[in-house]
Design an enzyme around this catalytic site. Structure first.
Site, short mmCIF file in Angstrom:
data_model
loop_
_atom_site.label_atom_id
_atom_site.label_comp_id
_atom_site.label_asym_id
_atom_site.label_seq_id
_atom_site.Cartn_x
_atom_site.Cartn_y
_atom_site.Cartn_z
N GLY A 91 0.84 -1.21 0.00
CA GLY A 91 0.00 0.00 0.00
C GLY A 91 0.87 1.24 0.00
O GLY A 91 1.90 1.28 0.67
N VAL A 134 17.84 8.26 -4.29
CA VAL A 134 18.40 8.68 -5.59
C VAL A 134 19.54 9.69 -5.38
O VAL A 134 20.65 9.51 -5.88
CB VAL A 134 17.29 9.28 -6.50
N ARG A 179 0.79 -4.93 -4.95
CA ARG A 179 1.03 -6.12 -4.12
C ARG A 179 1.14 -7.29 -5.09
O ARG A 179 0.29 -7.44 -5.96
CB ARG A 179 -0.13 -6.35 -3.16
N ASP A 194 5.66 -5.14 5.87
CA ASP A 194 6.11 -6.52 6.11
C ASP A 194 6.24 -7.37 4.85
O ASP A 194 7.20 -8.12 4.68
CB ASP A 194 5.11 -7.24 7.03
N THR A 246 4.52 2.59 5.39
CA THR A 246 3.11 2.18 5.49
C THR A 246 2.42 3.07 6.50
O THR A 246 3.02 3.42 7.52
CB THR A 246 2.94 0.70 5.92
N ASP A 285 0.21 2.16 8.44
CA ASP A 285 -0.28 1.36 9.57
C ASP A 285 0.61 1.41 10.82
O ASP A 285 0.16 1.05 11.90
CB ASP A 285 -0.43 -0.11 9.15
N ASP A 327 2.83 -0.66 11.56
CA ASP A 327 2.81 -2.03 12.07
C ASP A 327 4.10 -2.79 11.77
O ASP A 327 4.12 -4.02 11.84
CB ASP A 327 1.60 -2.78 11.50
N GLY A 335 -5.53 0.41 9.22
CA GLY A 335 -4.48 -0.12 10.10
C GLY A 335 -4.24 -1.59 9.88
O GLY A 335 -3.46 -2.20 10.59
N ARG A 336 -4.96 -2.19 8.94
CA ARG A 336 -4.91 -3.63 8.71
C ARG A 336 -5.22 -4.33 10.02
O ARG A 336 -6.32 -4.18 10.51
CB ARG A 336 -3.53 -4.03 8.17
N GLU A 364 -14.39 9.25 22.95
CA GLU A 364 -15.01 8.61 24.12
C GLU A 364 -14.64 7.13 24.18
O GLU A 364 -14.62 6.54 25.25
CB GLU A 364 -16.54 8.77 24.06
#
Ligand code: F6P
Length: 318
Positions: free
Chosen positions: A12, A25, A73, A104, A126, A128, A130, A171-172, A188
């Site tokens: 992504g 570069v 992907r 990953d 990414t 995410d 993660d 966030g996968r 909240e």
């Protein structure tokens, strides 16, 4: 001695990827390397979509979202025969090392290429956040800003109408965007895969919020539940009318924040430094505000739980 390197983005896209490519570069050229851009991630490597890049090729890219090289992907990259074709394409150009920007999945591909003789360096890109081993990934800060901006707007209308806003964020499988957005907007409730999903507790918290507030902001990480269905349940079981908003791919776009541009630029320079030192099979991490390189295997097996700890602060602040 490495003379020619390639750079690609995969998985992504994330704001700041262009800044990372630009850094690779320019740092490469400053160190007398020839730098090649591979279009459309590992698919482009397989299809031989490779072009030489110059200092000028990356002018006016630092402020642009997305990735000008394109990304994809490619699950088939796990097959050795597919990687062999990619490697053959690199050899045609004399490229002996690669910088792979992504998450990953990108790292898994880069590790496999390294094991087949192409030195690869990973850069975490990414939204995410993660990727284990690094405190931050490129794109996370921009996406978080996008979410906070959207939720601040939703809060205005929620308050006017005495409503509950359910906001689904990306966030996968990782709740980092959700928990950080939750704290930043004073939500909240935050629901993620790490916090678990308990409908009775959710209804109870929202009824509690209704005693004191005209609005109720609930941030939900994607994949946890169907937010439209949850909105119906909240409307029927609490004093609030609920509306669901799925922020979706808007979180992936936009002009990268200065934080992401700086992170991407410094990581790009560090990636080239690692290649010049003769290193391969490592990924760049930011830890406590300084950069280091760790083995792909380490990053791919480490755990990263950013939600549990932050949930404590979130609950204290409610
Ligand atoms: O990994 C980035 C990400 O935006 C995730 O948050 C999300 O789950 C996924 O990609 C969406 O993928 P796609 O763009 O293929 O719909």
């Amino acid at each position: 001695m490495i003379k020619k390197i390639g750079v690609l983005t995969s998985g992504g896209d994330a704001p700041g990827m262009n800044a990372a490519i630009r850094a690779v570069v320019r740092a490469g050229i400053s160190n007398d390397l020839e730098v090649y851009g591979i279009h459309d991630g590992y698919r482009g490597l397989y299809e031989g979509k490779i072009e030489r890049l110059y200092r000028k090729s990356v002018s006016e890219t630092i402020n642009r979202g997305g990735t000008f090289l394109g990304t994809e992907r490619l699950p088939e990259f796990k097959y050795r025969e597919v990687r062999e074709v990619g490697i053959e394409n690199l050899h045609k150009h004399g490229i002996d090392a690669l910088v792979c920007i992504g998450g990953d999945g990108t790292y898994r591909g880069a590790l496999a290429l390294t094991e087949m003789g192409i030195s690869c360096i990973g850069i975490p890109g990414t939204i995410d956040n993660d990727v284990a081993g690094t405190d931050y990934t490129i794109g996370f800060d921009t996406a978080l800003n996008t979410i906070v901006d959207a939720v601040d707007k939703l809060r205005d209308t929620s308050s006017s109408h005495r409503r509950c806003s359910l906001i689904e964020v990306m966030g996968r499988n990782c709740g980092a965007l959700a928990i950080n957005a939750g704290i930043a907007v004073g939500a909240e409730l935050v629901i993620t895969s790490e916090t678990g999903y308990n409908e009775e507790e959710i209804i109870e918290s929202i009824c509690e919020a209704a005693k004191a507030k005209r609005h109720c902001i609930v941030i939900i990480a994607e994949k946890v539940t169907n937010v439209s269905e949850l909105a119906k349940t909240i409307t029927s079981r609490t004093p609030f009318q609920a509306r669901a908003s799925i922020l979706g791919h808007i979180q992936r776009g936009g002009c990268p924040t200065p934080r992401d541009r700086v992170l991407a630029s410094c990581m790009g320079v560090k990636a080239v430094e690692e290649l010049l030192k003769g290193n391969g099979g490592v990924c760049i991490c930011e830890v406590n505000n300084s950069l280091k390189a760790i083995k792909f295997e380490e990053a791919l097996t480490m755990k990263k739980d950013q939600v549990t700890e932050k949930m404590k602060s979130f609950k204290e602040l409610w």
